[in-house]
Every structure is written in structure tokens, then in C-alpha cells.
Design an enzyme around this catalytic site. Sequence first.
Site, PDB file in Angstrom:
ATOM      1  N   HIS A  19      39.034  43.368  45.964  1.00 47.38           N
ATOM      2  CA  HIS A  19      39.493  43.898  44.670  1.00 47.38           C
ATOM      3  C   HIS A  19      39.410  45.420  44.599  1.00 47.38           C
ATOM      4  CE1 HIS A  19      41.124  43.359  40.841  1.00 47.38           C
ATOM      5  NE2 HIS A  19      40.279  42.497  40.305  1.00 47.38           N
ATOM      6  N   ASP A  67      45.111  44.258  43.632  1.00 48.88           N
ATOM      7  CA  ASP A  67      44.958  43.798  42.254  1.00 48.88           C
ATOM      8  C   ASP A  67      45.492  42.370  42.121  1.00 48.88           C
ATOM      9  OD1 ASP A  67      47.820  43.971  41.773  1.00 48.88           O
ATOM     10  OD2 ASP A  67      47.488  46.144  41.816  1.00 48.88           O
TER      11      ASP A  67
END
Length: 499
Positions: free
Chosen positions: A469, A473
Site C-alpha cells: 500500500h 492504491d
Amino acid sequence: MFARNSCRALVYRKLLNELLKRNRYLSTNQNLAVVTASNIVPFKLADIGEGIKEVEIKEWYVKVGDHVKQFDKICDVQSDKANVTITCRYDGQVMKLYHQINETANVGEPLIDIQLTQDGTQQLHHTPIVQDDTSEDRSSSTSTGFTPTPQVLATPAVRRLAKDLQISLNDVQGTGKDYRILKEDVLNFDKTKVGLPSTGTTTAPPTTTIQTPMPIIPPSPSTVKQPIVQPPTRTVVSPTATVQTQPAKEDRHETIKGIKKIMVKTMTQANTIPHFTYCDDYDMTELVKLRKKLKKLYQQEKKTLKLSYMPFIIKACSLALMEYPILNAHVDAKCETITYKAAHNIGVAMDTRDGLLVPNIKNVQLLSIQDIALELTRLQQQGYQGKLTNEDMQGGTFSLSNIGAIGGTYAVPILVIPEVAIGALGKISLKPCAPENLDDSSSSSDDDEDSYPDVEFRHMMSISWSADHRVIDGATMARFSNKLKSYLENPMMMMINTK
Ligand code: CAO
């Protein structure tokens, strides 16, 4: 005289510097400095690449007092990438083993002490000089898939060339000193062997494609060889899958070692990365039908090809990765640079004899589904026999874990760093579903139960994606997953897009 000596010294120093620059020589050349008066040299664990710093000793082939020759097997070691057989560089007598089985040995540190014979001493000084090119020097370590034949004289570069050309050095007549096999001998043999049955046993793409910045087109496995592949039977049970049938009488302690120890390290490292997981269900009905038809066709043509769902899924991933290259990327340890990898080297988590390993299929973007099936079968067979090589394990860019081959619907996969995305596939199973593509006029309202559409049974597969992350995204992951879903739900679209 002095001038000639200093000139020679300069040449040697230059040569040594050059060798030291190539860090693969480092550990073996350190031996140059440490031959003792009694002619005993510590034989050190060479750098086996990929940042491997330590290995575990799995088996010794020698004991103190044994006489060894160049290329004799010394021991098997296990790294976090693969099993490797270490072979000897010298002729001499084994004076000391530094480790017990299952102990950890560090790269650059001694494995054994060897008292050199006179020839061995000469070998010690000459070996680096006869090295004829800059190809990888794994002279003292070979993967279990490639163990040099002791009787044959050839440099590591020549051995590697022979391996790449799938030539057994036993078949080649050496024209060098003491019948040493030269590069030209191998190339000449290669020219004459057209039409002869291949001596190699592997259908793997060439190993030179690993970690190249731009894809090198490998000869397709199907053009290299059309093997009759016997599907591996899943009879080898992973040690982790041991079934306890009797209640235990007392607690049992077990040292964490081998692949488990490696898992401790890699999983702990990976878990420091902020992951997110995204899940979806794919309708695999069309693919289930297509695979059934293809299997029938292969049967009719009496061809044996192990065609599971994985080759389709792997190819579909590669097609989707073309549109989302950020998911086929590496991130450096400090998370300062993203490297978009040109090759789609898709890793497959494998339940092997030794436990969980993730070999990868190289350059999937250039392979057909059949090529992928052949290569996956080869990797599976190697895995079950504990014979996956460094090359099989290195250079992965994206991974899949088909836990559904064993059972289960959902799993949260953990990244194979430095990769940034991994998918876990659940079991494909028939599930009742509302039919898709209903137009608005026929859609039901919640309070009108009679107008609910008939339920259809479809072959459904859940898929769970984990991604890094810091650089990926959720929206990118969802879009990639939608793309993949479109290929797997309409497999004909894969045909159109396959190059
Ligand atoms: N759903 C339904 N059927 C499946 C399936 C799935 N998700 N995955 C495999 N199958 C079927 C195959 O199609 C094959 O059926 P056929 O005999 O009719 O062709 C059969 O199950 C056996 O497949 P396989 O496991 O031999 O081959 P594969 O190519 O599907 O998978 C591999 C290869 C290496 C992924 C698998 O053998 C394996 O090791 N899976 C375990 C992975 C694992 O442990 N993951 C956890 C990692 S985290 O700890």
C-alpha cells in the site's frame, strides 16, 4: 629483471583487482591469501548471488580424511531461494568440516579445510586466470539441477554454456590442454547435434533471461522440445501437512530450521510492509468449459499435457499486467525507487516436498498457454523432487498462490518482497448466482419476491489480492482485478490479446 618483475606484479595486481571487482569471485579468491605453510586452504562458501548471505547445510558428501578432486560434491546447502550443491575447486584431502548438518553457514566463510595436493595448489592459482569470460562464476556452487561431472575438465563459463545449450559435457571431445573442453568445442558440438536427441532434461526457457531489464525472447519451450509430460501426482505430502492421528502424550519441542526458518525470515520482513487486501468473485464457467474441451482435444490427439486452470490464469494475469505495469514492479528496501519490470516472471506458490517455495515462470508475456502449462509442470515436478534451482526461484516479479488446489475460498496472501502484488486463488466451485446482464426492465424490486430472477449455478472462484500500500492504491488493484476478471470470464478475449 627488476623491471620485468615489477611489470608482472603490476599485471597480477590489475588482474586481481579485476577479479575482486567481480564480486562472484570474491569468496573463492580470498583463498589465494590464506594457503598456510602446511598447504591447508579453507574452502569458503562462494557468493551464490541474489543477496543470499547464509545457507543451511543439508548434507555432507565428504568427511575428514577423504581425498577430493575438483568438481567432487562437497555438500548440499539450502538457501531461501533454492537447494544448491557445492562442488570442490581443489584436489586434496579434507582436514576439517566447519559445520554439522542443519547448521547455518555464512557466505564468504569456510565450509571445509583442504590440504592441497601439488596439483591442487596449481589449480588454486590458475583457475581464476583460465576463466575466459565474465559469465557467472558459480564454479564452486551449482544448483541441484546442474551438478558438473567430475571427470570433465572445463571452466565454469563453458559448463554454463553447455548447460544453456542442453549439452552433456560427457559427449563433447575436449581439444584443450589435458583434453580440457573449450568454448569452441561446445559450440562445434552444438552445430553437429542438430537432429540428435537432446541430452538435456529440462524444458525451461533459457536462464539468461533472468532479471534482464528488457525481455529477451526465449525459444518457446514448445519449440525446444515437445515432451510427453507426465503430470506429477500429488503423492508427496509436505512436512507441514503431517496428520496427527493419535493424541499426543506430552508437549514436543522442535527447532525451527530449513524452509521453516527461511519462512520466519521472509514472512517477518514482508509483514513490515503495509499491505492491503482486496477480494472479488470471478465467474469461471466459460473457462471451465473451455478447459474441458481442450483436455478432450489433447486426449484425442493422444498428447499428454497437464492443463490445469493455472496456465490460463497466469497468462490472463500477464495480459492484465500489460495495462497495469505498476503491479509488475519491484520496490527497493528503502522504498525510494519503483522498478517497472519488463519481464513478467510470474511466481507460483508451491506446496513442495520441502515446504512452501515460490518458483517463477519466466517471460510469461512471450509464452503461449501451452508453454506455460509445460513450464508449470516442470517446476511442479522439480518442486516435488526437491530439485528447484536458483534460476527457477530468482527474478520473480508478481506472484499467485493457488490455495484452492488444496481447498478453501479465501486467503490473505503475504507479499513476496521486493514484489508489490500477490493473488490468492480460492477453489472453483459451483455456486448459486443471480444471472448477470439483466436489463433494468426485468430487474426486481426488493418487495416483489415473485419477480426475482431464477438462480443459476455457476463455477465461481474467489480471489484475494494483497498489495504494497506504499506504492499501490486500492483503485489500481480493483481495476487490474476487473481486467483479469474480464479475461477469465471471457477467455476468448485472451486469444485476441495474446501476442
Ligand atoms: N479450484 C478448483 N480446482 C483446482 C484449483 C482450484 N483453485 N486448482 C487446481 N485445481 C484442480 C486442477 O485443475 C487439477 O484438476 P485436473 O486433474 O482435473 O486437471 C487438480 O486440481 C490438481 O491441480 P494441481 O494442484 O496439480 O495443479 P495446478 O496447476 O492447479 O496448481 C500448484 C499448481 C503448484 C499451484 C499447486 O499444486 C500447489 O502447490 N498449490 C498449493 C499452493 C499453496 O500452498 N499456497 C499457499 C501458500 S501460503 O502458505
